[in-house]
Design an enzyme around this catalytic site. Structure first.
Site, PDB file in Angstrom:
ATOM      1  N   SER A 227      -4.676  -3.240   7.249  1.00  0.00           N
ATOM      2  CA  SER A 227      -3.499  -2.558   6.720  1.00  0.00           C
ATOM      3  C   SER A 227      -2.348  -3.526   6.519  1.00  0.00           C
ATOM      4  CB  SER A 227      -3.080  -1.421   7.657  1.00  0.00           C
ATOM      5  OG  SER A 227      -2.652  -1.919   8.913  1.00  0.00           O
ATOM      6  N   ARG A 231      -1.488  -3.946   2.471  1.00  0.00           N
ATOM      7  CA  ARG A 231      -0.222  -3.305   2.088  1.00  0.00           C
ATOM      8  C   ARG A 231       0.709  -4.320   1.425  1.00  0.00           C
ATOM      9  NH1 ARG A 231       0.902  -1.554   6.536  1.00  0.00           N
ATOM     10  NH2 ARG A 231       0.428   0.667   6.347  1.00  0.00           N
ATOM     11  N   ASN A 235       1.395  -4.251  -2.841  1.00  0.00           N
ATOM     12  CA  ASN A 235       2.729  -4.005  -3.380  1.00  0.00           C
ATOM     13  C   ASN A 235       3.249  -5.170  -4.207  1.00  0.00           C
ATOM     14  OD1 ASN A 235       4.227  -1.373  -2.302  1.00  0.00           O
ATOM     15  ND2 ASN A 235       2.835  -2.067  -0.702  1.00  0.00           N
TER      16      ASN A 235
END
Length: 292
Positions: A227, A231, A235
């Protein structure tokens, strides 16, 4: 902006290709941009990839020189600025750099005190390093997408990606470093038996449910670095791709009309993702220090 000799797809692929250094296998056929074979290697050779096919053929033991170079360069800038602020710190009227550094230190220190419930002198410096370093790497996404790749091309460098956090190798490496600290402190604080017990006797404290507990806890443990890495990468990669797509618009005023508001909005993403990476690191390490 794409040149006359480039299609939109080629332009996008060029901007998303890392400068890769690795070993091409014996017998590999190197081709030019027209697909014509220009060289057949008689021996394996370490070299810089000139297209995506060569980068793929180099396999796992290849290095993204642009990711490594920009990461190290931005890390050196971080160390230089903070060291300079520390050396010239004054109790009188502080300068702009000292104000900025003190603000960053106070900001990180407050978050560590509010979130981390153990006692460890490493956590605050680690959190500060993560926040500032990731922020600087993210900030490179605001450099116009054609500037640095064009300069690189003009001096003979075929590819140049300038945002290290758009490379999953960089984000995964940082996440694995944090994961290593999680495992280390989990064992140090709880002992090997405590760590194993945490994986096998939670959430259900019964021997018959050990396999089920282990499956749940092990997946949750592995999800932490995954994660963290994906993440940040997702992005920033999406943000970079939007800038590239905007750069494909042939009218310059339309590029500015779209890129300026997106850049302003993207500043929020840049700061937020650095903050999230820092906060999750603090939270995960705080959990590792909890001895039940």
């Amino acid at each position: 902006m794409a040149t006359e000799n480039q299609t939109s797809a080629e332009y996008i692929q060029h901007h998303l290709q890392n400068l890769t250094f690795g070993q091409l296998p014996e017998g590999f056929e190197r081709v030019d941009h027209h697909g014509k074979v220009v060289e057949t290697l008689t021996d394996s050779a370490w070299t810089i990839a000139h297209n995506a096919a060569e980068a793929k053929a180099m396999g796992f033991w290849a290095f993204h020189l642009d990711t490594l170079g920009w990461s190290i360069f931005l890390g050196v800038i971080f160390l230089y600025l903070f060291r300079k602020a520390a050396i010239y710190a004054t109790s009188g009227v502080p300068g702009a750099l000292q104000n900025f550094v003190e603000l960053m230190v106070e900001f990180v220190d407050t978050n560590v005190k509010d979130t981390f419930h153990g006692r460890n002198a490493l956590i605050a410096p680690l959190a500060l390093t993560i926040f500032v370093w990731v922020f600087l790497m993210n900030l490179m996404d605001l450099v116009p997408v054609d500037w640095l790749p064009l300069i690189a091309t003009n001096i003979g460098i075929p590819y140049m990606k300038v945002v290290p956090t758009t490379d999953p190798n960089a984000t995964i490496a940082m996440a694995l470093a944090v994961f290593g600290l999680i495992i280390y402190y989990s064992i140090k604080v709880k002992g090997v038996g405590g760590f194993v017990s945490e994986l096998t006797l939670h959430p259900f404290n019964h021997w018959s449910l050990i396999p089920f507990n282990f499956l749940l806890e092990f997946v949750g443990l592995l999800a932490k670095p995954v994660s963290l890495a994906l993440r940040l990468f997702g992005n920033l990669y999406a943000g970079e791709l939007i800038f590239i797509l905007i750069a494909l618009i042939p009218v310059w005023w339309a590029q500015w009309f779209l890129s300026v508001p997106w850049a302003i909005f993207h500043i929020l993403i840049i700061v937020l993702q650095a903050f999230i990476f820092m906060m999750l690191t603090i939270v995960y390490l705080s959990m590792a220090h909890e001895d039940h």
